[in-house]
Design an enzyme around this catalytic site. Structure first.
Site, PDB file in Angstrom:
ATOM      1  N   SER A 329      36.321  42.091  26.171  1.00 13.92           N
ATOM      2  CA  SER A 329      36.125  40.905  25.490  1.00 13.92           C
ATOM      3  C   SER A 329      34.972  40.091  25.241  1.00 13.92           C
ATOM      4  O   SER A 329      33.728  40.508  25.781  1.00 13.92           O
ATOM      5  CB  SER A 329      36.929  39.868  26.812  1.00 13.92           C
ATOM      6  OG  SER A 329      36.837  38.580  26.686  1.00 13.92           O
ATOM      7  N   TYR A 355      36.835  37.187  34.878  1.00 13.13           N
ATOM      8  CA  TYR A 355      37.339  38.045  33.756  1.00 13.13           C
ATOM      9  C   TYR A 355      36.077  38.794  33.001  1.00 13.13           C
ATOM     10  O   TYR A 355      36.106  39.903  32.710  1.00 13.13           O
ATOM     11  CB  TYR A 355      38.182  37.223  32.810  1.00 13.13           C
ATOM     12  CG  TYR A 355      38.997  37.944  31.775  1.00 13.13           C
ATOM     13  CD1 TYR A 355      40.235  38.411  31.987  1.00 13.13           C
ATOM     14  CD2 TYR A 355      38.352  38.336  30.509  1.00 13.13           C
ATOM     15  CE1 TYR A 355      40.977  39.189  30.910  1.00 13.13           C
ATOM     16  CE2 TYR A 355      38.822  38.940  29.614  1.00 13.13           C
ATOM     17  CZ  TYR A 355      40.250  39.514  29.596  1.00 13.13           C
ATOM     18  OH  TYR A 355      40.870  39.895  28.418  1.00 13.13           O
ATOM     19  N   LYS A 359      34.863  42.503  32.719  1.00 12.11           N
ATOM     20  CA  LYS A 359      34.639  43.382  31.363  1.00 12.11           C
ATOM     21  C   LYS A 359      33.255  43.673  31.119  1.00 12.11           C
ATOM     22  O   LYS A 359      33.027  44.876  30.361  1.00 12.11           O
ATOM     23  CB  LYS A 359      35.094  42.383  30.174  1.00 12.11           C
ATOM     24  CG  LYS A 359      36.769  41.949  30.088  1.00 12.11           C
ATOM     25  CD  LYS A 359      37.576  43.303  30.227  1.00 12.11           C
ATOM     26  CE  LYS A 359      38.988  42.710  29.994  1.00 12.11           C
ATOM     27  NZ  LYS A 359      39.826  44.120  29.830  1.00 12.11           N
ATOM     28  N   THR A 390      47.239  35.729  21.076  1.00 14.59           N
ATOM     29  CA  THR A 390      48.267  36.462  22.016  1.00 14.59           C
ATOM     30  C   THR A 390      48.617  35.776  23.159  1.00 14.59           C
ATOM     31  O   THR A 390      48.163  34.393  23.586  1.00 14.59           O
ATOM     32  CB  THR A 390      47.306  37.639  22.748  1.00 14.59           C
ATOM     33  OG1 THR A 390      46.495  37.158  23.606  1.00 14.59           O
ATOM     34  CG2 THR A 390      46.805  38.542  21.575  1.00 14.59           C
TER      35      THR A 390
END
Length: 476
Positions: A329, A355, A359, A390
């Protein structure tokens, strides 16, 4: 009414098996890859290409931009395909015949344009330009099928933008995708003999990738979390693509027991894995623990792909060229590698930071594996999709989604580089890199986020010696 005819005739020979050449040509959307006049294409009819299948192709011609509705009118597998196209200015019949001899496929291309007499002046003026267009298009098809493109390299403009924070970030939007595709090479590689495993395949990037790779003929193993979705997902992809080689595996990849069980099942099948796409992911707010007592962001986003990929390495090594694609990401650009902070405590927890840290670590592992597995013939790369619209982004980052929704990429646009890394011949010539829009990109837009060698060593040791019991927590 009388008609005016323009006829185009071209012939090429390529060193490709006839079934590979036919499969690429029959999906007429691929026209946009080899015909410079075609800038968009859509397959309107689900299922395999057959008589009656329709395509819309948008073209820039000497007589102006037009959308041509093509219908397959004749189809003889590996031998012939005929399409009839119609638009407001003309009708066209494309006849493409294939013949194979001694490993070479000869392709005869014929296009007959019919204009009404009312358009005679326009047709006459356009004749020379359309003949030149036809020669150029068939030369593009020859180049596409020869599939001899150089190893991927960043353009000078991209390299410059990556040295500057804001131009680099701007490329994450749909504008970056639009800019990038102007320089892309065709993907004519044959996937009919490839086995591809995709995690997180029921929505977003994973689902978009599954659809496209199924259309390209790959055998798919799709890993999803909920059994209730399995049959619907499989049928959706089979119906849309006409490819019945779709297998569903159920696993909650935040649970290491499920990861290990999945590795065991796939190992028992014994089928080589040509491509493993580590796509499964989610952003968790508030902080959560798995049933095994692990912080969920760390478990799903880092430990899971690490453990899964190591477990499947023997199957990747069995392939002619195993490929691993780790989906990361752009958020990782905001974080440096801090091994001691990969499992974030409850105090000060941020789902987006957890997150991004995971990543960042996965990007480092990508580079480490690429170097360590070179002798095993396994290529390992990472990609990030830019800002894609998304379901995960909309639910986890509603504020970001609301502000940026007009510039977000579609899931298909975000997944394009996944498909390219999985399929393109030249993508196999790069390893240990980060890609966006089919170009290698710097993993560090902010130089201060670059880790020291000691931190990489610490990450390797931490993950290699990871014991779930030693790091689990209780809900209390």
């Amino acid at each position: 009414m009388d008609t005016i005819m323009i006829q185009l005739r071209e012939s090429i020979a390529v060193k490709r098996p006839i079934q590979e050449a036919f499969a690429y040509i029959a999906d007429f959307r691929n026209t946009r890859e080899w015909d410079a006049t075609a800038y968009a294409g859509e397959k309107l009819t689900p299922g395999p290409v057959r008589v009656g299948t329709e395509f819309d192709i948008d073209c820039k011609l000497p007589i102006g931009s037009v959308r041509i509705r093509y219908t397959v009118t004749r189809l003889e597998p590996n031998t012939l395909i005929e399409l009839t196209g119609k638009c407001g200015l003309f009708e066209v019949v494309d006849l493409i015949a294939l013949d194979e001899e001694a490993g070479t496929t000869r392709i005869e291309y014929q296009a007959d344009f019919s204009f009404s007499s009312a358009l005679k002046p326009m047709a006459s003026a356009a004749k020379t330009g359309m003949e030149r267009m036809g020669r150029k298009a068939v030369a593009g098809l020859e180049q596409a099928l020869n599939d001899d493109f150089p190893a991927p390299a960043a353009s000078s403009g991209t390299a410059t933008a990556d040295k500057l924070l804001f131009p680099g970030l701007a490329m994450f939007s749909r504008a970056g995708y639009t800019r990038g595709r102007k320089r892309w090479n065709p993907i004519s590689a044959w996937l009919g003999d490839k086995h591809i495993v995709i995690t997180g395949a029921n929505a977003g990037l994973g689902l978009a990738s599954a659809h496209r790779l199924a259309e390209m003929g790959a055998r798919l193993t799709l890993v999803i979390r909920k059994q209730a979705l399995a049959e619907t997902l499989k049928q959706e992809i089979v119906d849309a693509s006409g490819n019945s080689n779709v297998h569903i595996e159920i696993a909650d990849l935040s649970l290491m027991s499920d990861v290990d069980a999945l590795v065991s099942r796939l190992s028992d099948r014994g089928e080589a894995i040509d491509v493993l796409i580590n796509n499964a992911g989610a952003l968790f707010n508030p902080r959560q623990l798995t049933d095994e007592g692990l912080e969920q962001s760390f478990a799903l986003l880092l430990l899971s792909p690490y453990r899964l990929t190591l477990g499947l390495k023997p199957l990747l090594a069995k392939a002619e060229q195993g490929r691993v694609i780790n989906v990361v990401s752009g958020g990782m650009y905001s974080q440096a590698l801090e091994v001691e902070s990969l499992i974030m405590p409850a105090q000060g927890y941020s789902g987006s930071v957890a997150y991004a840290r995971a990543k960042r670590a996965l990007m480092v592992i990508t580079e480490e594996w690429a170097q360590a597995w070179e002798d095993d013939g396994i290529v390992v790369n990472a990609m990030h999709p830019g800002w894609a619209d998304t379901p995960g982004v909309e639910s986890a980052l509603p504020g970001f989604h609301r502000i940026t929704r007009r510039i977000l990429r579609s899931p298909e646009e975000g997944a394009d580089t996944i498909v390219w890394l999985a399929a393109a011949t030249e993508a196999g010539e790069a390893s240990g890199q980060l890609f966006l829009d089919r170009e290698p990109r710097t993993p560090y837009l902010v130089p201060s986020k670059r880790e020291a060698a000691e931190q990489r060593d610490q990450l390797r040791t931490f993950l290699a010696e990871f014991d779930i019991g030693a790091h689990c927590e209780t809900a209390a």
